[in-house]
Scaffold this active site. Structure first.
Site, mmCIF file in Angstrom:
data_model
loop_
_atom_site.group_PDB
_atom_site.id
_atom_site.type_symbol
_atom_site.label_atom_id
_atom_site.label_comp_id
_atom_site.label_asym_id
_atom_site.label_seq_id
_atom_site.Cartn_x
_atom_site.Cartn_y
_atom_site.Cartn_z
ATOM 1 N NE ARG A 103 -2.545 -1.461 3.188
ATOM 2 C CZ ARG A 103 -2.303 -2.925 3.492
ATOM 3 N NH1 ARG A 103 -2.789 -3.832 2.796
ATOM 4 N NH2 ARG A 103 -1.603 -3.403 4.766
ATOM 5 C CD GLU A 108 1.920 -12.220 16.497
ATOM 6 O OE1 GLU A 108 1.478 -12.740 17.271
ATOM 7 O OE2 GLU A 108 1.128 -11.487 15.434
#
Length: 181
Positions: free
Chosen positions: A64, A101
């Site tokens: 994006r 993560e």
């Protein structure tokens, strides 16, 4: 348009999606902003305004960030440096890994994309933990370019991205976010 009006216009178009991509996460979806001409124009303009005259090129972070950097560059006349996911660029690259993560990811830029000393404004959609834009900043510095700043549409305060950037880079450059949650 002043910053308060810009924030209000952009925020009206952001879709808030609870429990995406997993339970407990609130996803801030910018695609309705991209679909609305005036809101997208305002967002694109707002990302560069705090850094006017301080950059030569906008680095759009995949994916994006590409949209935002391209639109902003069209408005201000600066070039665009694509910061890509690993394995997407055809010429010699610099690679920077960063923690996710669960595991790691990597970003790359062409080593010869810009002249030495170019002033680069890093643009992305969201500042969360700071991993992605931190990796982009390290790439810019390793390439011999100057980080003019980091500009994002949305900052997720609870995830500590700004603090992580300050811990790593100190006050080398400014971080701007149009909206904070």
């Amino acid at each position: 348009m002043n910053q308060t009006a810009a924030r209000e216009l952009v925020e009206r178009h952001i879709a808030t999606i609870p429990d995406f991509p997993e339970p407990g996460i609130v996803f801030r979806d910018l695609t309705p902003v991209f679909a609305d001409g005036p809101a997208f124009h305002t967002l694109s303009e707002s990302l560069t305004a705090p850094f006017a005259g301080e950059f030569d090129v906008l680095a759009g972070v995949e994916a994006r960030g590409f949209l935002l950097a391209a639109a902003a560059s069209a408005l201000c006349g600066a070039g665009v440096l694509p910061v890509r996911k690993a394995g997407k660029l055809p010429r010699e690259v610099l690679r920077e890994e960063y923690a996710l993560e669960y595991g790691t990811a990597a970003l790359e830029v062409h080593v010869d994309a810009l002249p030495a000393g170019s002033r680069v404004l890093i643009v992305d959609d969201v500042l969360a933990t700071g991993g992605t834009v931190g990796a982009a900043a390290r790439l810019v510095q390793r390439a011999g370019w100057h980080v003019a700043g980091i500009s994002v549409a949305v900052e997720l305060d609870d995830l500590g991205g700004r603090a992580a950037l300050v811990e790593e880079f100190g006050d080398e450059f400014r971080v701007f976010s149009l909206l904070q949650y």
